[in-house]
Enzyme design. Structure first.
Site, PDB file in Angstrom:
ATOM      1  N   ARG A  37      14.231  15.141  -0.171  1.00 32.67           N
ATOM      2  CA  ARG A  37      14.180  14.339  -1.386  1.00 32.67           C
ATOM      3  C   ARG A  37      12.913  13.507  -1.437  1.00 32.67           C
ATOM      4  O   ARG A  37      12.321  13.313  -2.504  1.00 32.67           O
ATOM      5  CB  ARG A  37      15.438  13.471  -1.491  1.00 32.67           C
ATOM      6  N   TYR A  63      15.917  19.265  -9.418  1.00 38.73           N
ATOM      7  CA  TYR A  63      16.448  19.819  -8.170  1.00 38.73           C
ATOM      8  C   TYR A  63      16.469  18.794  -7.048  1.00 38.73           C
ATOM      9  O   TYR A  63      15.980  17.686  -7.195  1.00 38.73           O
ATOM     10  CB  TYR A  63      15.758  21.112  -7.778  1.00 38.73           C
ATOM     11  N   GLU A  64      17.100  19.184  -5.945  1.00 36.21           N
ATOM     12  CA  GLU A  64      17.394  18.272  -4.832  1.00 36.21           C
ATOM     13  C   GLU A  64      18.246  17.087  -5.285  1.00 36.21           C
ATOM     14  O   GLU A  64      18.155  15.985  -4.751  1.00 36.21           O
ATOM     15  CB  GLU A  64      16.103  17.763  -4.171  1.00 36.21           C
ATOM     16  N   GLY A  65      19.115  17.332  -6.254  1.00 37.37           N
ATOM     17  CA  GLY A  65      19.933  16.271  -6.823  1.00 37.37           C
ATOM     18  C   GLY A  65      19.240  15.667  -8.022  1.00 37.37           C
ATOM     19  O   GLY A  65      18.162  15.083  -7.898  1.00 37.37           O
TER      20      GLY A  65
END
Length: 585
Positions: free
Chosen positions: A293, A435-437
């Protein structure tokens, strides 16, 4: 388009003058013998050449040519395979990897600066090595010694690559609904069956094997476990065996990142190996996710820096219109750098990029201390990593997209056509917010878990430390110090109100989270702007000192007030958001 030039002076300044990296490293036994400032400067200098001469030249062609799926093969654009081989041969994939398994063992606070250079040069190319480094990190932290010895050396060397396989069509942000299954076998391995979507670097021709970290469920279990699943089986002696039931269903055709292979992955009784404990897969994966992140945040930062350079160069070269009050040279038209609105955009990009780089290095420092520190230092760093990871991911990428759009705006009509190259930054950077949350999920994590989850203890400690350091700055006015400290006080007061009402108003955190994170980010960037200006006083380059002073002044007057808007939004509560019935949308 002018070649990308890494901001080496800014980077060295952060390490040497702002965050005293050398002292940090010397106080960590694991780092003391690995790196000092001379080593760091040499690495940054070499990385700048790699980003400029090896990576940036393939960026445009990668976007034009795209990844191709032909039969069972995924083929990257021309030049990518050769560049990745040279990049790997230089040891860059394993820059921050464990020395016991072939990594270089460099600190993350140095690694983030190298990452920024590479993302500025080519987003798509950099993702392949970033995911590999993240997979190796997870394996090193949670896998057995046997798995580490078998897989890590080839991951760090770049001979193999890594991928993170979480998302399924019905399970995106909520992974509890994944359907991929893992059947235990008598030899201790598992047979993995199912499908995943949106898998970055799921397959490609850059390496001879791809090592997947796959989330799956055991029979009769609602828990999620993590498995190492190689594309090609690896024999006991480390040589490659037979294909392992891992195949590509298709590749995604995306708005940007067109040279990054985003795959639908299928697993047909693929042999996998448990990483960590049964039903604790998300815990293992989140070891990797903290780093990933931050890496995606740096994608936003790198894009902002690359776009800024293009826009600033263009603004000094593009002649259009006359300066307000008349041309200073008497020319019929002036470079657009003389115009107030162009300066507003460039200064905005510059100010949020400088502050964002400081945040990335500070967060990298906390990751290093959480991994290699001792006692209370390690404990505090781990808490700060938790607090700052969602901010680094969300605020860096939100502001990164803002920056690329403003840079495109500087180009005017020329920014909307492909030939200038600036529009690629906009398209490539957009995904970083998703992406990645998603950034909304990051904000909810920040406010719901990291701020109110411990009743403001970590946030209060962090703000107190920042405020104390702010008050010690020697070359910052009392007015500017007060502008930051009073806003932090307001933020804590609002956070306390949310914490007191989170149980009786269950939607309050969700509805307030994005504005709360943005308010925190803008205030924190204000602190970093002042910190940079203060530490730049007495710098060997007088122009550098002067620039940091001007940029801080702009930020405090023109950007920091955005925090007030977001704080006002949070203070209004959630009723305006939650009251309207769903059927009226």
């Amino acid at each position: 388009m002018n070649p990308y030039q890494a901001p080496l002076k800014d980077m060295q300044f952060l390490l040497e003058n702002v965050f005293d990296a050398n002292t940090t490293w010397q106080n960590m036994p694991a780092m003391a013998e690995m790196v000092d400032m001379d080593t760091a400067v040499a690495i940054l200098d070499e990385a700048s050449k790699i980003s400029r001469d090896l990576i940036q030249p393939i960026n445009r062609n990668g976007d034009e040519q795209e990844v191709r799926h032909e039969g069972s093969k995924v083929i990257t654009p021309d030049g990518f395979k050769e560049a990745y081989q040279q990049f790997s041969d230089g040891g860059w994939v394993g820059l921050c990897g464990e020395p016991d398994f072939g990594g270089m063992g460099m600190p993350k606070m140095l690694g983030v600066l190298v990452d920024e250079m590479n993302y500025s040069a080519c987003n798509s190319f950099t993702l392949y090595s970033s995911l590999t480094a993240g997979a190796a990190l997870c394996i090193n932290a949670h896998a057995t010694e046997e798995l580490k010895e078998k897989y890590l050396p080839n991951l760090y060397s770049g001979q193999w690559s890594g991928a993170m396989d979480m998302t399924e069509p019905q399970a995106g942000s909520d992974l509890r609904n994944i359907r991929t299954k893992a059947e235990p076998q008598e030899d201790g391995s598992y047979l993995i069956s199912g499908s995943k979507i949106f898998i970055t670097g799921g397959d490609h021709d850059l390496t001879e094997n791809v090592i997947h970290l796959v989330l799956a469920k055991l029979p009769n279990s609602n828990g999620i476990s993590l498995f190492l699943v190689p594309k090609i089986s690896v024999n006991d002696d480390g040589t490659l065996g037979e294909p392992n039931g891992v195949s590509v269903g298709s590749i995604e055709h995306k708005m940007g990142l067109k040279a990054s292979a985003t795959c639908v992955m299928n697993y047909d009784n693929a042999q996998g190996y448990l990483v960590g404990r049964v039903d604790r897969g998300l815990v293992c994966m989140f070891t990797m996710m903290n780093y990933e992140r931050l890496a995606i945040g740096i994608q936003g930062l790198g894009s902002a820096q690359g776009a800024y350079q293009m826009a600033a160069d263009y603004a000094k070269e593009r002649v259009q219109g006359v300066a307000a009050g008349g041309s200073p040279t008497g020319a019929a038209a002036d470079p657009i750098i003389v115009h107030g609105d162009v300066r507003r955009m460039l200064l905005t990009i510059k100010s949020i990029t400088d502050a964002g780089r400081a945040l990335s290095v500070f967060t990298g420092k906390q990751l290093d201390l959480a991994k290699h520190g001792e006692g209370d230092v390690q404990t505090k760093a781990a808490k700060y990593v938790g607090l700052l990871t969602p901010v680094s991911k969300a605020f860096l990428t939100d502001r990164g997209l803002d920056a690329t759009i403003m840079a495109q705006q500087v180009f005017g009509g020329h920014g909307y056509i492909r030939e200038t190259g600036i529009e690629q930054f906009v398209r490539d950077t957009r995904i970083a917010q998703i992406y990645e949350g998603t950034n909304g999920i990051q904000a909810i994590d920040f406010l719901g878990r990291k701020v109110t989850g411990d009743n403001l203890a970590t946030l209060s400690q962090f703000v107190a430390e920042i405020t104390a350091e702010l008050n010690e700055l020697q070359h910052v006015s009392a007015e500017d110090k007060s502008a930051i400290s009073t806003r932090f006080d307001n933020l804590l007061s609002i956070a306390s109100h949310i914490n007191d009402n989170k149980l009786t108003q269950p939607a309050l955190i969700n509805a307030s989270a994005v504005d709360f994170l943005d308010a925190f980010g803008y205030i924190l960037y204000g602190y970093y702007s002042l910190l940079l200006a203060d530490k730049a006083v007495g710098h060997d380059d007088a122009n550098f000192t002067e620039q940091k002073s001007y940029v801080a002044k702009f930020y405090m007057e023109k950007v920091l007030p955005k925090a007030d808007f977001h704080l006002a939004q949070v203070s209004r509560g959630d009723s305006a958001i939650m009251d309207m019935p769903a059927e009226l949308f």
